[in-house]
Design a protein around this motif. Structure first.
Motif, mmCIF file in Angstrom:
data_model
loop_
_atom_site.group_PDB
_atom_site.id
_atom_site.type_symbol
_atom_site.label_atom_id
_atom_site.label_comp_id
_atom_site.label_asym_id
_atom_site.label_seq_id
_atom_site.Cartn_x
_atom_site.Cartn_y
_atom_site.Cartn_z
ATOM 1 N N GLU A 3 27.507 15.633 51.622
ATOM 2 C CA GLU A 3 28.872 16.108 51.461
ATOM 3 C C GLU A 3 29.111 16.494 50.005
ATOM 4 O O GLU A 3 28.711 15.786 49.085
ATOM 5 C CB GLU A 3 29.862 15.026 51.876
ATOM 6 C CG GLU A 3 29.803 14.729 53.344
ATOM 7 C CD GLU A 3 31.104 15.040 54.056
ATOM 8 O OE1 GLU A 3 32.166 14.948 53.447
ATOM 9 O OE2 GLU A 3 31.032 15.372 55.248
ATOM 10 N N PHE A 4 29.761 17.630 49.818
ATOM 11 C CA PHE A 4 30.095 18.112 48.491
ATOM 12 C C PHE A 4 31.610 18.083 48.331
ATOM 13 O O PHE A 4 32.348 18.523 49.205
ATOM 14 C CB PHE A 4 29.569 19.538 48.293
ATOM 15 C CG PHE A 4 28.074 19.620 48.444
ATOM 16 C CD1 PHE A 4 27.237 19.128 47.459
ATOM 17 C CD2 PHE A 4 27.518 20.162 49.590
ATOM 18 C CE1 PHE A 4 25.864 19.182 47.602
ATOM 19 C CE2 PHE A 4 26.135 20.233 49.734
ATOM 20 C CZ PHE A 4 25.310 19.735 48.742
ATOM 21 N N ASP A 5 32.072 17.580 47.183
ATOM 22 C CA ASP A 5 33.492 17.478 46.914
ATOM 23 C C ASP A 5 33.965 18.677 46.084
ATOM 24 O O ASP A 5 33.183 19.570 45.746
ATOM 25 C CB ASP A 5 33.815 16.161 46.212
ATOM 26 C CG ASP A 5 33.057 15.992 44.896
ATOM 27 O OD1 ASP A 5 32.371 16.935 44.440
ATOM 28 O OD2 ASP A 5 33.169 14.905 44.307
ATOM 29 N N GLY A 30 37.143 26.783 56.651
ATOM 30 C CA GLY A 30 36.574 25.494 57.019
ATOM 31 C C GLY A 30 36.761 24.419 55.964
ATOM 32 O O GLY A 30 37.709 24.437 55.179
ATOM 33 N N GLY A 31 35.815 23.498 55.949
ATOM 34 C CA GLY A 31 35.902 22.345 55.059
ATOM 35 C C GLY A 31 35.950 22.691 53.586
ATOM 36 O O GLY A 31 36.639 22.024 52.811
ATOM 37 N N ALA A 32 35.244 23.729 53.175
ATOM 38 C CA ALA A 32 35.274 24.122 51.762
ATOM 39 C C ALA A 32 36.659 24.614 51.368
ATOM 40 O O ALA A 32 37.140 24.324 50.272
ATOM 41 C CB ALA A 32 34.221 25.187 51.477
ATOM 42 N N ALA A 33 37.324 25.357 52.255
ATOM 43 C CA ALA A 33 38.683 25.813 51.974
ATOM 44 C C ALA A 33 39.627 24.624 51.840
ATOM 45 O O ALA A 33 40.476 24.588 50.947
ATOM 46 C CB ALA A 33 39.167 26.758 53.069
ATOM 47 N N HIS A 42 38.627 15.799 50.232
ATOM 48 C CA HIS A 42 37.865 16.257 51.400
ATOM 49 C C HIS A 42 36.460 16.686 50.963
ATOM 50 O O HIS A 42 36.287 17.342 49.951
ATOM 51 C CB HIS A 42 38.591 17.431 52.055
ATOM 52 C CG HIS A 42 37.993 17.847 53.353
ATOM 53 N ND1 HIS A 42 38.282 17.201 54.535
ATOM 54 C CD2 HIS A 42 37.113 18.818 53.658
ATOM 55 C CE1 HIS A 42 37.605 17.772 55.518
ATOM 56 N NE2 HIS A 42 36.893 18.762 55.019
ATOM 57 N N GLY A 43 35.461 16.308 51.732
ATOM 58 C CA GLY A 43 34.082 16.727 51.471
ATOM 59 C C GLY A 43 33.597 17.681 52.550
ATOM 60 O O GLY A 43 34.142 17.708 53.654
ATOM 61 N N THR A 44 32.590 18.460 52.223
ATOM 62 C CA THR A 44 32.028 19.413 53.185
ATOM 63 C C THR A 44 30.538 19.558 52.935
ATOM 64 O O THR A 44 30.051 19.286 51.839
ATOM 65 C CB THR A 44 32.736 20.780 53.088
ATOM 66 O OG1 THR A 44 32.263 21.616 54.137
ATOM 67 C CG2 THR A 44 32.500 21.446 51.745
ATOM 68 N N SER A 45 29.812 19.983 53.950
ATOM 69 C CA SER A 45 28.363 20.125 53.812
ATOM 70 C C SER A 45 27.941 21.529 53.397
ATOM 71 O O SER A 45 26.790 21.751 53.057
ATOM 72 C CB SER A 45 27.672 19.755 55.128
ATOM 73 O OG SER A 45 28.114 20.616 56.159
#
Length: 113
Positions: A3-5, A30-33, A42-45
Motif C-alpha cells: 500500500e502506498f500513502d 480509484g484509491g489513488a484519487a 487512505h492507501g492504495t496499491s
C-alpha cells in the motif's frame, strides 16, 4: 499487497513530472484519487487512470520508480464507467509542483443504495 500513502504517491508524481518531455493531463481514479485528493490516510496499491487521451509513457513511469525506489504501478482502468458530463466535475489536484503532469480527480459523489 503493498500500500502506498499520499506522500509516496506525491513523490512518484513529482518524479514523473520531472521526467515528462511535454505536458500531459491525467485523470486519476480509484484509491489513488481518494488518497491524493480526499483522505491522506487512505492507501492504495497502484494509480488507476482513465483512458481519455494520452497516457503516462511507461518509460517515464519506470524512471520515476527507479528515482524514488518504490514500485508504484500506473494502470489504465480496464473497466470504468463515468457518468455523463463527468469532465465538468473534475477537480484539479492543486499540486503546483507538477507543471507538466496536470492530474485531476472526479469529485466525490455518494450514490443512493
Amino acid at each position: 499487497m503493498r500500500e502506498f500513502d499520499r506522500p509516496a504517491l506525491r513523490a512518484f508524481l513529482e518524479a514523473v513530472d520531472a521526467e515528462l518531455p511535454d505536458s500531459l493531463d491525467v485523470v486519476v481514479i480509484g484509491g489513488a484519487a481518494i488518497a491524493l485528493a480526499y483522505d491522506p490516510t487512505h492507501g492504495t496499491s497502484d494509480i488507476d487512470t482513465l483512458a481519455l487521451s494520452k497516457q503516462l509513457p511507461p518509460e517515464v513511469c519506470e524512471r520515476a520508480r527507479l528515482k524514488i525506489g518504490r514500485q508504484i504501478l500506473v494502470e489504465v482502468a480496464g473497466v470504468a464507467q463515468a457518468p455523463d458530463s463527468f469532465e465538468e466535475r473534475l477537480v484539479e489536484c492543486g499540486i503546483s509542483a507538477y507543471p507538466s503532469c496536470a492530474s485531476s480527480f472526479p469529485s466525490a459523489t455518494i450514490s443512493p443504495s
